[in-house]
Design an enzyme around this catalytic site. Structure first.
Site, short mmCIF file in Angstrom:
data_model
loop_
_atom_site.label_atom_id
_atom_site.label_comp_id
_atom_site.label_asym_id
_atom_site.label_seq_id
_atom_site.Cartn_x
_atom_site.Cartn_y
_atom_site.Cartn_z
N MET B 307 0.79 -1.21 0.00
CA MET B 307 0.00 0.00 0.00
C MET B 307 0.84 1.28 0.00
O MET B 307 0.53 2.23 -0.70
CB MET B 307 -0.91 -0.02 1.22
CG MET B 307 -2.22 0.67 1.01
SD MET B 307 -3.20 -0.15 -0.26
CE MET B 307 -4.36 -1.06 0.75
N ARG B 311 0.46 4.00 -2.84
CA ARG B 311 -0.01 5.35 -2.52
C ARG B 311 1.00 6.42 -2.93
O ARG B 311 0.64 7.50 -3.36
CB ARG B 311 -0.43 5.44 -1.05
CG ARG B 311 -1.71 4.67 -0.84
CD ARG B 311 -2.25 4.61 0.57
NE ARG B 311 -3.58 3.99 0.50
CZ ARG B 311 -4.32 3.64 1.55
NH1 ARG B 311 -3.87 3.87 2.77
NH2 ARG B 311 -5.50 3.09 1.38
N HIS B 455 -9.22 7.09 -6.03
CA HIS B 455 -8.74 5.71 -6.00
C HIS B 455 -7.61 5.52 -4.98
O HIS B 455 -7.07 6.47 -4.46
CB HIS B 455 -8.35 5.21 -7.40
CG HIS B 455 -7.19 5.89 -8.06
ND1 HIS B 455 -6.65 5.45 -9.24
CD2 HIS B 455 -6.47 6.99 -7.71
CE1 HIS B 455 -5.65 6.23 -9.59
NE2 HIS B 455 -5.52 7.16 -8.69
N GLU B 456 -7.36 4.25 -4.68
CA GLU B 456 -6.31 3.88 -3.70
C GLU B 456 -6.57 4.51 -2.33
O GLU B 456 -5.65 4.97 -1.65
CB GLU B 456 -4.95 4.29 -4.26
CG GLU B 456 -3.76 3.57 -3.66
CD GLU B 456 -3.82 2.07 -3.95
OE1 GLU B 456 -3.77 1.31 -2.99
OE2 GLU B 456 -3.93 1.65 -5.13
N GLY B 457 -7.86 4.53 -1.94
CA GLY B 457 -8.25 5.14 -0.66
C GLY B 457 -8.62 6.59 -0.86
O GLY B 457 -7.76 7.41 -1.15
#
Lengths: 610, 610
Positions: B307, B311, B455-457
């Protein structure tokens, strides 16, 4: 939104008092409501269902004609049939003598439903200008045929090399023959030049297009006069007409040079037009035939007469795009299950998911949108009310309204275009990944709205207008007047339970703004003051909106609720007021700091350092 | 940008010190430069020219295959040929043992040239994960064939009903036959479910697609385990392969359910995939065949391992879109004549127009972009350097780097996605009306960049991660460590002429941030603290960037210029630092105010009040 519009018109702006004035004497809150009903219905039926269609089926040129979707034809017809094109005009000219406040509110529904199909704002603006500055024949032939929807209108200001800098307009107008002054339509000229960003510049939506064109008449030395003093205004019909308004069958030399393909707002044809390039030679050419409006050299003055309403129109469009996104994201948040409440013991994954409207951060994004969009709507309607006051108030009230409107117009134009765009971004965010797809409407609202910081005077131009002109004109009279009005609100709010805190906050902000204005101009050097005109504009806007929200808070406190809905509405307005005062207003600190210290880092930046 | 990257790597991050470590011992500043040269060239030749093409020629499904432009095929091939897919891997696996810092810098050029053609970040991430958590056979067959570019990879996390709330993943994995544990590729399961937002989920860019899929193995009661504890990770190849990596000719039951049509980032295929719906029954079905990676129930842990880098990757993509817009608007501002200087005597319209870069407000918009994008680039590279430190530093340094990285990751992801998007908006504004047309690249950068906050949180998820976890974990050790590092910078800067003022400003801001963190948690009630997690994230980000800019100011002061270009670069960095400190940093006041008072207006807002 309708309930809010009704509340604003009735309980806040007291639109009924307008009906006491001779011009609006035949009207009542009921006739106003009927106009709103009609517009809301047409917008719902003829605009909203086609908003995505006009985004995907962009105007295209088939070599001869500009093709638009059938939906656009239908919408434009329905709008014309509603009578809204001439809503504000005298009865004797076929108008409704509707207050501008109500006209603006009614038009808001179209902007929310599909901003880029267009409501004829340009046609109305064009015709209104002719009613003010045109000759009798110009009014009868051109303006009235625009009001009826038979013809449409454009505003041709910008050129490829002259956008923000209108003084660099290079379109040339030379007298057309020795008898040019004998022309019944007004002194006849031949125009040559290029006009850029012309909305509705070419289409087949109706019979004719009446271009209002800024151009320069060469001086005795044959050269164009530099600056804005040299600019005159001309009627240039796409197709020539006779004094009875019949088409003569002659095409004027106005040619489509290209369609602009935009990021959004795609339902509106946007064009580069060539005037007098010889593609359609007319009556022996060269040049496109145009008729002088008003006096030579006073073209910009005539145009600027329409500017306040045009800028309110842009502000309202931005507001309505924001509102459309707010409503869409609110509906989505109410039905989308995702996640669970934050509790002390942690989340219990075995519990079902909750609608995202229950999450504080989603509420924050919705409340921000509400604060931006409903506040902006109130501001636009307030400014529209000032327009009415300036036209129908007592001489003293009219003068005051005009002055206040001058100061508020840059905010009415710029503030929603910045913050209702931000609202649209939040509407996407509420939708998560879905909001980024074209299966949901919010990404289009966001794209459409990005135009509003650019057209009708960019953000930077509004900022220079505000700090460079509006707050210093007449010895700062406009700013003082605004401060007085804000002070009155603070005074009233200070006596109402629960409003003392925002009232005090606003008082402090107003003082900060005043001090920063003084500091900006302390050295009297325009270059130093205006280097931070944009942060000044932003801070000024936030103070104005904090004032509007305090006004709305007051109105909510004073409107005793008759129903649960009204009680909820009042609670919502008070929450949005609080949101604006605690989350937004403090932002002025950062903006005004650089204004006050006449921060020089930007203006001293060198090209090679980038 | 290349000169800046070189400066950051060499003069600020001292990338040469990495080459003193055994893993990077074969490297030197020269080999790093060669990698950057190669990537810059491929990006220039194979990516940049096609960025608009991939926007207009979206992926489409012809009923059998997903069709992508030839340019995408060529770009993907060129990227694989460069060796970048396995740049960080061991020599023995065909890698370059390149520091992640250099890998991230090199990949930045592709993101700037055309973010949505894609660089194989997902493939690399997928394969890296397998190298960390996979069995030997999983590595050899799947990871290595991904690194070579023969196959590509995806990450299948989200589902239509489970985006931010991954604990609601409903894709089910059941043991495939009694011999399921005897499968050489890892325990064999049958998967059924839907996965949403899967980038590169279906295409013909190479021979096979290796999906990494989160799914739940039912408990003894046959039910899925609620929450994230129940989630496992599986390899699900689109086409089945044997232990030698040869295609067996069997299509796995992974079917394209639909392509997502996005606002931007259109060069990347984005899909809804159905696993095990029966469209491609395989080996007697039902279900798609998948092989367990790592231990059952530890799927998310394996994913989260990747992650931080993912990120940083998103943050870098956002940064590079900002940078692309900055460069485009800078070039435009240098050549576009419009308007005249503001002088005391007013403008002289007879003078020629000047390039707009001479106007203070345009310089402000360029300087803001510079401050956002160059600051963000520095932040991303700093974080990348922490990744290297966590892998190759002394145990103590590695632990510290990991801790600091945990705290900074939400900022590395969220800050550029918010502020480099704002930079893109400013890039449009600098272009005026032209920027809003598709004839210029900036509107696409702006559209593309809007994805990064999602995206990606999402932004909201990053905010909860930061305030709810990262700054409180280990008794606040991460926050303390950051404060120590920032304090060291302040200390050093305080001794350098011209940096005392920003150093003091940053010290005050840091104190404010610490106090607000304490106040947020003063009642210990998560609901109260976290209601303002997003403003906290914004303030935290601005403090971090003010620190990064003070660091860059220091670096500029310390790098004695050998050329005029270097002198200009230093002056530019110092101006951008000042810009950030005087225009941006003060914004934290408004954000932290609501955090500190645990403002409740949002969380107390009722549905019916909207």
């Amino acid at each position: 939104m309708r309930a809010l519009v009704d509340f604003l018109l009735r309980d806040w702006l007291h639109a009924d008092t307008l009906t006491e004035r001779p011009r609006f004497a035949d009207h009542s809150l009921e006739t106003f409501a009927q106009v709103l009903d009609t517009c809301e219905r047409i917008a719902r039926e003829k605009y909203a269902p086609f908003n995505r269609l006009v985004d995907t089926e962009e105007p295209r040129f088939d070599g001869e004609k500009v093709i638009l979707p059938q939906a656009t034809h239908d919408a434009v017809k329905a709008y014309a049939a509603s009578g809204m094109l001439s809503a504000a005009q005298d009865y004797e000219h076929g108008g409704m003598q509707l207050p501008y406040t109500v006209e603006a509110a009614a038009n808001a529904f179209f902007a929310k439903a599909s901003v880029s199909i267009g409501t004829g704002m340009l046609t109305t603006g064009n015709a209104n200008l002719l009613m003010k500055h045109g000759t009798e024949l110009q009014k009868t032939v051109f303006a009235l045929n625009e009001f009826s929807g038979r013809w449409s209108g454009t505003m041709c200001l910008s050129e490829p090399q002259a956008g923000s800098s209108l003084s660099d307009v290079a379109t040339k107008a030379v007298p057309d023959g020795d008898d040019f002054e004998a022309e019944p339509f007004g002194a006849r000229y031949r125009l040559t030049g290029n006009k850029m960003w012309i909305s509705a510049g070419e289409h087949e939506l109706n019979e004719n297009i009446i271009h209002l064109v800024l151009a320069k008449i060469p001086g005795p030395d044959g050269k164009l006069v530099p600056g804005t003093r040299g600019i005159s205004l001309f009627i240039v019909p796409k197709k020539l007409v006779d004094a009875q308004g019949r088409l003569t069958g002659e095409r004027n030399d106005v040619a489509l040079a290209g369609l602009n393909h935009k990021c959004g707002w795609r339902g509106t044809t946007n064009t580069l037009l060539n005037f007098g390039e010889g593609r359609f030679p007319v009556r022996g050419g060269p040049g496109a035939i145009g008729y002088l409006v008003g006096r030579a050299g006073e073209g910009l003055r005539c145009m600027f007469h329409m500017m306040n309403e045009a800028r309110i129109g842009v502000g309202m469009a931005a507001t309505m795009l924001g509102m459309a996104g707010y409503e869409a994201s609110l509906a989505y948040a109410r039905q989308r299950p995702q996640g669970r409440p934050i509790t002390e013991g942690g989340k219990d994954a075995a519990e079902p998911q909750v609608p995202i409207i229950e999450h504080a951060d989603v509420k924050r994004m919705l409340l921000a949108q509400k604060a931006y969009c409903e506040g902006a709507l109130a501001l636009e309607l307030y400014c529209a009310r000032l327009v009415d006051e300036s036209h129908t108030g007592t001489p003293e009230a009219a003068a005051e309204a005009s002055l206040l409107l001058e100061v508020l117009t840059p905010i009415a134009k710029s503030w929603p275009s910045e913050w209702c765009l931000e609202a649209n971004s939040l509407a996407i965010q509420v939708h998560g990944g879905y909001g980024y797809t074209r299966d949901f409407p919010v990404e289009q609202y966001w794209r459409d709205n990005r135009l509003n910081m650019i057209h009708e005077g960019t953000h930077g131009i509004q900022a220079l207008d505000l700090l460079g002109r509006k707050v210093v004109m007449q010895g700062g009279a406009g700013l003082k007047l605004l401060a007085t009005r804000v002070g009155e609100t603070i005074q009233r709010a200070g006596q109402v339970q629960g409003l003392a805190e925002p009232a005090n906050g606003l008082a402090a902000a107003l003082q900060q703004l005043g001090a920063a204005t003084k500091s900006a101009w302390a050295t009297g050097v325009p270059e130093e003051a205006l280097a931070n005109a944009t942060p000044y504009l932003q801070a000024f806007g936030h103070v104005v909106l904090a004032w509007i929200w305090l006004e709305l808070g007051l109105a909510a406190k004073q409107a005793a609720p008759a129903t649960d809905e009204q009680a909820a509405r009042n609670a919502g307005l008070l929450a949005a007021m609080r949101y604006f005062h605690v989350y937004e207003l403090p932002k002025i600190g950062a903006w005004l700091a650089v204004v006050s210290q006449r921060e020089a880092v930007c203006r001293e930046m060198q090209d090679s350092w980038f």
